[in-house]
Design a protein around this motif. Structure first.
Motif, short mmCIF file in Angstrom:
data_model
loop_
_atom_site.label_atom_id
_atom_site.label_comp_id
_atom_site.label_asym_id
_atom_site.label_seq_id
_atom_site.Cartn_x
_atom_site.Cartn_y
_atom_site.Cartn_z
N ILE A 191 16.05 30.36 84.71
CA ILE A 191 15.88 29.11 85.44
C ILE A 191 14.57 28.43 85.02
N ILE A 192 13.51 29.22 84.85
CA ILE A 192 12.24 28.67 84.41
C ILE A 192 12.38 27.99 83.05
N ALA A 207 1.35 18.04 71.93
CA ALA A 207 0.85 18.78 73.09
C ALA A 207 2.01 19.29 73.94
N SER A 208 3.01 18.44 74.15
CA SER A 208 4.18 18.83 74.92
C SER A 208 4.95 19.95 74.22
N THR A 209 5.05 19.85 72.89
CA THR A 209 5.73 20.89 72.11
C THR A 209 4.99 22.21 72.22
N GLY A 210 3.65 22.15 72.19
CA GLY A 210 2.84 23.35 72.35
C GLY A 210 3.06 24.00 73.71
N ILE A 211 3.14 23.18 74.75
CA ILE A 211 3.40 23.69 76.10
C ILE A 211 4.76 24.38 76.15
N MET A 212 5.76 23.76 75.52
CA MET A 212 7.12 24.31 75.53
C MET A 212 7.16 25.66 74.80
N ILE A 213 6.47 25.75 73.67
CA ILE A 213 6.43 27.00 72.91
C ILE A 213 5.74 28.10 73.72
N LEU A 214 4.68 27.72 74.43
CA LEU A 214 3.95 28.68 75.27
C LEU A 214 4.85 29.21 76.38
N ILE A 215 5.65 28.33 76.98
CA ILE A 215 6.58 28.75 78.05
C ILE A 215 7.63 29.71 77.49
N PHE A 229 7.18 31.74 75.04
CA PHE A 229 6.48 33.01 74.81
C PHE A 229 6.25 33.77 76.12
N ILE A 230 5.78 33.07 77.14
CA ILE A 230 5.45 33.70 78.41
C ILE A 230 6.69 34.28 79.10
N TYR A 257 15.04 35.73 71.16
CA TYR A 257 15.93 34.94 70.30
C TYR A 257 16.88 34.07 71.10
N VAL A 258 17.44 34.62 72.18
CA VAL A 258 18.40 33.85 72.97
C VAL A 258 17.72 32.64 73.62
N GLY A 259 16.43 32.79 73.93
CA GLY A 259 15.69 31.67 74.50
C GLY A 259 15.51 30.55 73.49
N ILE A 260 15.22 30.92 72.25
CA ILE A 260 15.10 29.92 71.18
C ILE A 260 16.42 29.22 70.97
N MET A 261 17.51 29.98 71.03
CA MET A 261 18.84 29.40 70.87
C MET A 261 19.15 28.44 72.01
N SER A 262 18.78 28.80 73.23
CA SER A 262 19.07 27.94 74.38
C SER A 262 18.29 26.64 74.29
N LEU A 263 17.03 26.72 73.85
CA LEU A 263 16.23 25.51 73.68
C LEU A 263 16.82 24.64 72.57
#
Length: 251
Positions: free
Chosen positions: A142-143, A183-191, A193-194, A199-205
Motif C-alpha cells: 500500500i505504501i 528530486a521527485s525521482t530520487g524520493i521515489m527511488i528511496l521509497i 529501497f526503504i 524486483y516485484v516493486g520495480i516491476m509494479s512501479l
C-alpha cells in the motif's frame, strides 16, 4: 521545504486534519512543491496500510478489501475517484474537445463514469483481499502503490501540457523544472529501497508509469493535453495496477 510544506500538500491531497487550513495557501504553493507528492503518498500509504493491517486481524479477506478501498476513497475526499468518472465520461463523449470539456465539468456522473468506478472498486477490493494472510506485504504494498500513484502524476505534469487553463495548469508549469523532477525521482527511488520490495516493486512501479504514459497519450489525443481529472484518474489506475503486480509477486 519544511514540515509545514508537507502538511500543506497532505491537506491538499487528503481530508486528513492538519494544523494548516487548506484555505490558507493557494494552489500555486502546492504546485511549487509537487515534487514531494511521492513522499506524501508514502505517508498516506503508511497510515492506510497500518489500518489495513489491523483490519486483517479481525475481518475476512473480502471485508478487508472493501474497508481498505473505502478508506482510500474517503481519505482523499473522493476527489480522485470522481476524477476517474469524469475522465471516462469525457473520453466517451462524441464531438470535439469543447464538448468533452463540458462533459467533464458536469457535476453528474454518466454511464461511462459509473462503469469505470464500479470496475475500479471491484478491482481494488479483489486485489486488496489477496493480501489478507500477509500483513507485512499488505503494508509495504500500500505504501509503494500510493507513492507510485503520486509519482505518476508528477511524471505527467513534467512531460505533459495542460489541455486548458484549470487545476492542472500550475502543476504542469511548476514541474517543467528538471531539478524538481529529479528530486521527485530520487524520493521515489528511496521509497522503493526503504520498503524493501525488490524486483516485484520495480516491476509494479514500471507498470504504473506505463499506465500513466498511456493515459497521457490518450488525453492528448482526446483533450489536447492533461487535466486535473486526467491526473486524478491516473492516480487511481496507477495505484490499482501497482497493487495488482505486488499482489502477484513475492516481496
Amino acid at each position: 521545504m519544511g514540515f509545514k510544506t508537507i502538511q500543506a500538500v497532505l491537506s491538499f491531497l487528503t481530508i486528513i486534519p492538519t494544523s494548516i487550513d487548506s484555505k490558507s495557501f493557494n494552489l500555486k504553493y502546492v504546485a511549487d512543491f509537487m515534487y514531494i507528492f511521492p513522499l506524501v503518498g508514502a505517508i498516506i500509504g503508511t497510515l492506510v496500510g497500518m489500518l489495513a493491517c489491523l483490519l486483517s486481524l479481525t475481518v475476512s479477506s473480502f471485508l478487508l478489501g472493501v474497508l481498505t478501498t473505502a478508506v482510500l476513497v474517503v481519505i482523499t475526499g473522493g476527489n480522485h475517484t470522481d476524477a476517474l468518472a469524469d475522465f471516462a465520461d469525457g473520453l466517451m463523449t462524441k464531438g470535439g474537445r469543447e464538448a468533452k470539456h463540458r462533459t467533464m465539468l458536469e457535476p453528474s456522473v454518466g454511464s461511462a463514469g459509473t462503469v469505470s468506478i464500479v470496475l475500479y472498486v471491484a478491482g481494488m477490493v479483489a486485489t486488496l483481499s489477496s493480501f489478507h494472510n500477509d500483513s507485512t506485504k499488505l503494508l509495504t504494498s500500500i505504501i509503494l502503490a500510493e507513492a507510485s500513484a503520486k509519482y505518476v502524476m508528477v511524471l505527467q505534469a513534467h512531460i505533459g501540457t495542460s489541455a486548458w487553463v484549470g487545476l492542472s495548469s500550475p502543476f504542469t508549469e511548476s514541474m517543467k523544472d528538471r531539478r524538481k523532477f529529479l528530486a521527485s525521482t530520487g524520493i521515489m527511488i528511496l521509497i522503493l529501497f526503504i520498503t524493501g520490495v525488490g524486483y516485484v516493486g520495480i516491476m509494479s512501479l514500471t507498470v504504473s508509469l506505463v499506465v500513466g504514459i498511456v493515459l497521457l497519450y490518450i488525453s492528448k489525443k482526446s483533450f489536447g493535453g492533461i487535466t486535473g481529472d486526467v491526473m486524478g484518474a491516473s492516480n487511481e489506475l496507477a495505484r490499482l495496477s501497482s497493487l495488482v503486480i505486488l499482489s502477484s509477486g513475492t516481496i
